[in-house]
Design a protein around this motif. Structure first.
Motif, PDB file in Angstrom:
ATOM      1  N   UNK A 135       0.500  61.874 -33.518  1.00 13.52           N
ATOM      2  CA  UNK A 135       0.916  61.204 -32.456  1.00 13.52           C
ATOM      3  C   UNK A 135       1.628  59.919 -32.797  1.00 13.52           C
ATOM      4  N   UNK A 136       1.790  59.110 -31.833  1.00  8.15           N
ATOM      5  CA  UNK A 136       1.161  59.078 -30.420  1.00  8.15           C
ATOM      6  C   UNK A 136       2.108  59.992 -29.832  1.00  8.15           C
ATOM      7  N   UNK A 137       1.899  59.850 -28.191  1.00  6.53           N
ATOM      8  CA  UNK A 137       2.606  60.886 -27.554  1.00  6.53           C
ATOM      9  C   UNK A 137       3.977  60.748 -27.235  1.00  6.53           C
ATOM     10  N   UNK A 138       4.290  59.327 -27.499  1.00  5.35           N
ATOM     11  CA  UNK A 138       5.960  59.251 -27.560  1.00  5.35           C
ATOM     12  C   UNK A 138       6.427  58.419 -28.801  1.00  5.35           C
ATOM     13  N   UNK A 139       7.669  58.357 -28.959  1.00  2.00           N
ATOM     14  CA  UNK A 139       8.218  58.031 -30.561  1.00  2.00           C
ATOM     15  C   UNK A 139       7.749  56.459 -30.451  1.00  2.00           C
ATOM     16  N   UNK A 140       7.161  56.243 -31.809  1.00  3.03           N
ATOM     17  CA  UNK A 140       6.744  54.770 -32.316  1.00  3.03           C
ATOM     18  C   UNK A 140       7.249  54.263 -33.451  1.00  3.03           C
ATOM     19  N   UNK A 141       8.041  53.011 -33.317  1.00  6.96           N
ATOM     20  CA  UNK A 141       8.718  52.648 -34.512  1.00  6.96           C
ATOM     21  C   UNK A 141       7.499  51.680 -35.325  1.00  6.96           C
ATOM     22  N   UNK A 142       7.986  51.453 -36.538  1.00  4.20           N
ATOM     23  CA  UNK A 142       7.014  50.536 -37.374  1.00  4.20           C
ATOM     24  C   UNK A 142       6.933  49.373 -36.979  1.00  4.20           C
ATOM     25  N   UNK A 143       7.776  48.609 -36.215  1.00  5.60           N
ATOM     26  CA  UNK A 143       7.699  47.403 -35.540  1.00  5.60           C
ATOM     27  C   UNK A 143       6.650  47.426 -34.376  1.00  5.60           C
ATOM     28  N   UNK A 144       6.860  48.439 -33.694  1.00  7.51           N
ATOM     29  CA  UNK A 144       6.059  48.659 -32.233  1.00  7.51           C
ATOM     30  C   UNK A 144       4.466  48.920 -33.020  1.00  7.51           C
ATOM     31  N   UNK A 145       4.494  49.405 -34.077  1.00  5.15           N
ATOM     32  CA  UNK A 145       3.019  49.707 -34.635  1.00  5.15           C
ATOM     33  C   UNK A 145       2.297  48.162 -34.977  1.00  5.15           C
ATOM     34  N   UNK A 146       3.222  47.554 -35.969  1.00  2.00           N
ATOM     35  CA  UNK A 146       2.771  46.430 -36.656  1.00  2.00           C
ATOM     36  C   UNK A 146       2.428  45.225 -35.314  1.00  2.00           C
ATOM     37  N   UNK A 147       3.335  45.210 -34.350  1.00  2.00           N
ATOM     38  CA  UNK A 147       3.385  44.287 -33.184  1.00  2.00           C
ATOM     39  C   UNK A 147       2.153  44.705 -32.154  1.00  2.00           C
ATOM     40  N   UNK A 148       1.816  46.131 -32.387  1.00  2.00           N
ATOM     41  CA  UNK A 148       0.607  46.345 -31.478  1.00  2.00           C
ATOM     42  C   UNK A 148      -0.554  45.989 -32.352  1.00  2.00           C
ATOM     43  N   UNK A 149      -0.839  46.168 -33.613  1.00  2.00           N
ATOM     44  CA  UNK A 149      -1.638  45.727 -34.244  1.00  2.00           C
ATOM     45  C   UNK A 149      -2.044  44.169 -34.032  1.00  2.00           C
ATOM     46  N   UNK A 150      -0.869  43.616 -34.075  1.00  2.00           N
ATOM     47  CA  UNK A 150      -1.206  42.012 -33.972  1.00  2.00           C
ATOM     48  C   UNK A 150      -1.666  41.517 -32.581  1.00  2.00           C
ATOM     49  N   UNK A 151      -1.381  42.404 -31.732  1.00  2.00           N
ATOM     50  CA  UNK A 151      -2.040  42.039 -30.161  1.00  2.00           C
ATOM     51  C   UNK A 151      -3.526  42.290 -30.345  1.00  2.00           C
ATOM     52  N   UNK A 152      -4.165  42.639 -31.294  1.00  2.00           N
ATOM     53  CA  UNK A 152      -5.654  42.907 -31.232  1.00  2.00           C
ATOM     54  C   UNK A 152      -6.296  41.760 -32.126  1.00  2.00           C
ATOM     55  N   UNK A 153      -5.711  40.858 -32.508  1.00  2.00           N
ATOM     56  CA  UNK A 153      -6.117  39.651 -33.266  1.00  2.00           C
ATOM     57  C   UNK A 153      -5.561  38.380 -32.815  1.00  2.00           C
ATOM     58  N   UNK A 154      -6.209  37.321 -33.269  1.00  2.00           N
ATOM     59  CA  UNK A 154      -5.719  36.136 -32.920  1.00  2.00           C
ATOM     60  C   UNK A 154      -5.704  35.147 -33.962  1.00  2.00           C
ATOM     61  N   UNK A 155      -4.591  34.757 -34.584  1.00  2.00           N
ATOM     62  CA  UNK A 155      -4.208  34.098 -35.736  1.00  2.00           C
ATOM     63  C   UNK A 155      -2.919  33.588 -35.717  1.00  2.00           C
ATOM     64  N   UNK A 156      -2.512  32.737 -36.706  1.00  2.00           N
ATOM     65  CA  UNK A 156      -1.215  32.288 -37.151  1.00  2.00           C
ATOM     66  C   UNK A 156      -0.522  33.415 -37.886  1.00  2.00           C
ATOM     67  N   UNK A 157       0.370  34.042 -37.418  1.00  2.00           N
ATOM     68  CA  UNK A 157       0.967  34.980 -38.069  1.00  2.00           C
ATOM     69  C   UNK A 157       2.737  35.277 -37.939  1.00  2.00           C
ATOM     70  N   UNK A 158       3.463  35.483 -38.883  1.00  2.00           N
ATOM     71  CA  UNK A 158       4.732  36.055 -38.938  1.00  2.00           C
ATOM     72  C   UNK A 158       5.217  37.136 -39.668  1.00  2.00           C
ATOM     73  N   UNK A 159       5.887  37.915 -39.248  1.00  2.00           N
ATOM     74  CA  UNK A 159       6.448  39.106 -40.012  1.00  2.00           C
ATOM     75  C   UNK A 159       7.857  38.721 -40.517  1.00  2.00           C
ATOM     76  N   UNK A 160       8.145  39.272 -41.875  1.00  2.00           N
ATOM     77  CA  UNK A 160       9.379  39.352 -42.532  1.00  2.00           C
ATOM     78  C   UNK A 160       9.850  40.637 -43.052  1.00  2.00           C
TER      79      UNK A 160
END
Length: 379
Positions: A257-282
């Motif tokens: 899965x998941x049911x629709x196409x998922x990008x690596x950015x959507x995966x990482x940003x989706x995980x980011x939404x489950x935590x609360x901290x100072x974070x940036x992606x390079x």
């Protein structure tokens, strides 16, 4: 990155083994009550105490089925004290299975065709359905976008080989499928999962990202943000297995899965939404990562760049399984509960993750990337 397929197969072949259970919580507690099946079954699981096995046992019992486990009793033998356990060895001791009958058997553990030949041959007259857990590695290649169940499978020059390596794993899985179908013609259910993730995962491949993102700071993200990725939560896989057996379904299914196409950015940003901290992606390109010996799948987990014969790896079709009832819990649930499980493990286990990059190595490569940008003016 030309060796990506070989690395992927090597890591897939090595992903089994014992796991630290930590706090094995009720996998379906947050999904509402599980309805009991109308026609309870007796199910034999070959294995059953590693990763997907416990989730299968738990769901099957909630559905009202009777479960029997067959294994050597070496991995997590304390699990499920109220479940019947038969002792033996896939390699040379199936005595405990003789003279018994079950409605269905789930084979989670075989990567050698002889093991399937022995177990399926023994059980063909005492079980109605044989469910064999294969792998996407069974496909011959991944250049096609939208691989379906009828696409060509891997082959081996020596079909009698039993050594499991990156070169043989896919071909061995394909031969295992054939043995299951030979013993159970028209009664075999062959499942080819992609990356299986979630609580109890011994490989740490998906787990790396929730753990890393929870740590915060500057996170090195791989490749192009649009690169596609696929995975399946072990609990969604386990529940679907049991429902497929209840419906007496047979055939071959990709299961991811998941049911629709998922990008690596959507995966990482989706995980980011489950935590609360100072974070940036390079975002660091695949070529730069390879130059610095940071490899897809092993170090930058879940992700494989869609090139060099791997264009379709993150775009394998799961439509047939969806049409047969495969459902998915949200990414946020998988990520959060994987992180919660990880945090219950002993400190020595968490100090030695089996995939991903150490903080020191990640910092080293990020510093090199920033320095290269300053020199070229490309950053």
């Amino acid at each position: 990155m030309a060796k990506t397929r070989r690395e992927f197969l090597q890591l897939s072949a090595a992903a089994g083994g014992a796991l630290s259970l930590g706090m094995f919580r009720d996998a379906w507690a947050d999904q509402g009550p599980v309805e009991r099946a109308e026609d309870p079954m007796s199910i034999l699981i070959l294995g059953g105490t590693t990763f997907i096995g416990p989730h299968q046992v738990e769901y099957a019992m909630k559905r009202g089925h009777t479960v029997t486990l067959f294994n050597r009793g070496r991995t997590n033998p304390e699990m499920f004290p109220d479940v019947e356990k038969l002792r033996g060895d896939r390699n040379d001791d199936l005595e405990a299975l003789k003279g018994r009958r079950w409605d269905a058997v789930i084979d989670n553990s075989a990567s050698i065709p002889r093991w399937v030949r022995l177990s399926a041959g023994l059980l063909k007259d005492s079980c109605d359905i044989y469910l064999y857990t294969s792998s996407l590695s069974a496909y011959a290649e991944f250049s096609k976008i939208g691989i379906v169940e009828t696409d060509p499978l891997a082959t081996l020059d020596d079909p009698d080989v039993e050594e499991i390596t990156g070169a043989t794993y896919g071909g061995l899985k394909a031969l295992c499928e054939q043995e299951a179908e030979k013993a159970f013609p028209g009664r075999a259910l062959v499942v080819r999962p992609g990356l299986i993730v979630g609580p109890l995962d011994p490989s740490d491949r998906f787990t790396y990202w929730p753990v890393r993102i929870d740590r915060g700071g500057e996170v090195m993200a791989p490749g192009d943000p649009t690169d596609p990725v696929e995975y399946v939560d072990a609990r969604d896989l386990a529940g679907w297995y049991i429902r497929m057996l209840e419906n007496r379904e047979t055939g071959v299914f990709n299961c991811l899965g998941p049911q629709s196409t998922l990008s690596i950015a959507e995966l990482l940003y989706g995980i980011r939404g489950t935590v609360s901290n100072e974070i940036s992606f390079t975002w660091v390109p695949a070529d730069f990562l390879a130059e610095h010996e940071v490899y897809a799948w092993r170090h930058m987990t879940v992700w494989v760049p869609p090139r060099d014969g791997m264009e379709g790896f993150g775009m394998v079709s799961r439509q047939k399984a969806i049409e047969h009832g495969l459902t998915y819990r949200p990414l946020a649930v998988t990520a959060r509960e994987t992180l919660d499980w990880w945090n219950t493990l002993p400190g020595e286990r968490r100090a030695e993750p089996r995939a991903g990059l150490s903080a020191e190595r990640e910092r080293e490569v990020l510093d090199a990337w920033h320095a290269a940008g300053e020199v070229t003016g490309d950053r």
